[in-house]
Write a protein that holds these residues in place. Structure first.
Motif, PDB file in Angstrom:
ATOM      1  N   GLY A  23     -85.982 -25.726 -71.133  1.00  0.00           N
ATOM      2  CA  GLY A  23     -86.708 -24.897 -70.173  1.00  0.00           C
ATOM      3  C   GLY A  23     -86.467 -25.423 -68.781  1.00  0.00           C
ATOM      4  N   GLU A  24     -87.484 -25.296 -67.970  1.00  0.00           N
ATOM      5  CA  GLU A  24     -87.398 -25.743 -66.582  1.00  0.00           C
ATOM      6  C   GLU A  24     -86.961 -27.219 -66.488  1.00  0.00           C
ATOM      7  N   GLU A  25     -86.062 -27.540 -65.564  1.00  0.00           N
ATOM      8  CA  GLU A  25     -85.606 -28.930 -65.431  1.00  0.00           C
ATOM      9  C   GLU A  25     -86.593 -29.747 -64.607  1.00  0.00           C
ATOM     10  N   VAL A  26     -87.056 -30.836 -65.172  1.00  0.00           N
ATOM     11  CA  VAL A  26     -88.016 -31.688 -64.456  1.00  0.00           C
ATOM     12  C   VAL A  26     -87.669 -33.162 -64.637  1.00  0.00           C
ATOM     13  N   ASP A  27     -88.091 -33.966 -63.674  1.00  0.00           N
ATOM     14  CA  ASP A  27     -87.987 -35.419 -63.794  1.00  0.00           C
ATOM     15  C   ASP A  27     -89.362 -35.964 -64.178  1.00  0.00           C
ATOM     16  N   ILE A  28     -89.335 -37.007 -64.998  1.00  0.00           N
ATOM     17  CA  ILE A  28     -90.583 -37.502 -65.573  1.00  0.00           C
ATOM     18  C   ILE A  28     -90.705 -39.010 -65.370  1.00  0.00           C
ATOM     19  N   ALA A  29     -91.872 -39.423 -64.936  1.00  0.00           N
ATOM     20  CA  ALA A  29     -92.164 -40.858 -64.795  1.00  0.00           C
ATOM     21  C   ALA A  29     -93.346 -41.171 -65.710  1.00  0.00           C
ATOM     22  N   VAL A  30     -93.174 -42.136 -66.603  1.00  0.00           N
ATOM     23  CA  VAL A  30     -94.253 -42.413 -67.563  1.00  0.00           C
ATOM     24  C   VAL A  30     -94.672 -43.873 -67.558  1.00  0.00           C
ATOM     25  N   ASP A  31     -95.916 -44.080 -67.867  1.00  0.00           N
ATOM     26  CA  ASP A  31     -96.403 -45.389 -68.290  1.00  0.00           C
ATOM     27  C   ASP A  31     -97.409 -45.113 -69.413  1.00  0.00           C
ATOM     28  N   PRO A  32     -96.914 -45.119 -70.668  1.00  0.00           N
ATOM     29  CA  PRO A  32     -97.764 -44.714 -71.799  1.00  0.00           C
ATOM     30  C   PRO A  32     -99.031 -45.559 -71.907  1.00  0.00           C
ATOM     31  N   ILE A  33     -98.912 -46.866 -71.628  1.00  0.00           N
ATOM     32  CA  ILE A  33    -100.130 -47.653 -71.416  1.00  0.00           C
ATOM     33  C   ILE A  33     -99.962 -48.444 -70.129  1.00  0.00           C
ATOM     34  N   GLU A  34    -100.706 -48.056 -69.117  1.00  0.00           N
ATOM     35  CA  GLU A  34    -100.738 -48.828 -67.878  1.00  0.00           C
ATOM     36  C   GLU A  34    -101.904 -49.796 -68.075  1.00  0.00           C
TER      37      GLU A  34
END
Ligand code: VTB
Ligand code: MG
Ligand code: MG
Length: 333
Positions: A76-87
């Motif tokens: 689908g739509e192109e997006v950039d993702i930044a994650v910290d599953p547990i900060e």
């Protein structure tokens, strides 16, 4: 980005937080982190996006999931993702406050692709926008922000991390007569606290993680706050041991490869380049920004902060989950 994605991403951080919560207070931060990573990835892969992880769990060789460059979503739509599953894996493992599951999503190219190293950060809310300058001293900044807020220093509050590297800065600030809230860990929650009107915090100053800095910057931009930052090599933060010097040199080389200058002042718009961002954070342990999860083993309750950059809308979503109704894949994690 489609407006409905906001609710989709709230489900992503809810799932990660619920998975991490299972390991709350069990002294095992890696297992807690692994569970949250797996849950986050599972839910991300159910969303109709073509996502690329740009701030993640590390390089492909050392991070099996949500590594930098990993593609997620159904397409689908192109997006950039930044994650910290547990900060705050330490906080989760030790049952301490302020652990979050967090994600920031933006249109392609939205985020500075900062490597995993340290970042010096100065953050204020909307009313003090334009009054910070990292090239000036901490004292000058505090005075400028206090002036913008029309507040006496005695009522001014700075949040920082209680780390030995800040001992001197904490003393300097206290000597000015301002209040310093030194939290043990978790500068994403602290950064947001500096920008939300309902908190007493006027400013954040600390040296924390650069990935955390980029994720925080998405929320700060969406909250109309302000931030300046600079990347700092490890030996300047943790002492010039042989190991830290070698690691710091690697960080500098990595930045050069990516066209990022270590030590240069980065403005908010250098870190997050567009308003077209979404931010979602779910509390794991109880905190100043978000309630933590509570559960009797049948139900679980979560609180999630969802912010849309375009409209600047801030939502707090209280959800009740029946754990036995969760997809099997999430229960198996
Ligand atoms: C920073 C900060 C995080 O861990 O990464 C910190 O940004 C690590 O600092 O919010 P040390 O290397 O000195 O331990 C957190 O506090 C929690 O992940
Ligand atoms: Mg983490
Ligand atoms: Mg972190």
């Amino acid at each position: 980005m489609r407006r409905e994605l906001a609710i989709e991403f709230s489900r992503v951080t809810e799932a990660a937080a619920l998975a991490g919560y299972k390991w709350l207070g069990r002294g095992d931060k890696n297992t807690a982190d692994g569970a949250a990573v797996a849950a986050m990835r599972h839910v991300l892969n159910e969303i109709e996006i073509s996502g690329e992880v740009v701030i993640g769990e590390g390089e492909i060789d050392d991070a099996p999931m949500l590594y930098i460059g990993e593609k997620v979503g159904l397409g689908g739509e192109e997006v950039d993702i930044a994650v910290d599953p547990i900060e705050g894996t330490r906080m989760t493992a030790m049952g301490q406050s302020n652990a979050l599951a967090v994600i920031a999503v933006g249109e392609k190219g939205a985020f500075l692709r900062a490597p995993d190293m340290y970042m010096e950060k100065l953050i204020v809310g909307a009313r003090a926008k334009g009054s910070i300058d990292l090239s000036k001293s901490l004292e000058q900044n505090i005075k400028a922000v206090a002036k913008a807020l029309n507040k006496p220093l005695s009522r001014f509050t700075v949040v920082t991390l209680a780390k030995p590297r800040h001992d001197k800065a904490i003393k300097t600030m206290q000597a000015l007569g301002v209040r310093v809230f030194a939290v043990p860990d978790g500068d994403v929650a602290a950064s947001i606290l500096a920008c939300v009107p309902e908190s007493e915090v006027d400013m954040l100053y600390c040296i924390g993680g650069a990935p955390e800095g980029v994720i925080s910057a998405a929320a700060i931009r969406a909250l109309d706050g302000d931030m300046q930052a600079r990347l700092v090599p490890r030996y300047e933060v943790k002492g010039p041991s042989e190991e830290n010097i070698a690691l710091g040199k690697k960080e500098i080389a990595r930045c050069q490869e990516m066209g990022i200058e270590v030590g240069k002042i980065l403005k908010l718009e250098d870190i997050v380049r567009t308003d077209n961002v979404l931010f979602s954070a779910t509390g794991i342990t109880k905190g100043d920004l978000l309630e933590g999860i509570s559960s009797d083993g049948y139900y679980a309750h979560t609180e999630t902060l969802v912010i849309r950059g375009k409209s600047r809308t801030v939502r707090r979503i209280h959800s009740t989950h029946i754990l036995s109704r969760k997809p099997q894949a999430l229960r198996d994690i």
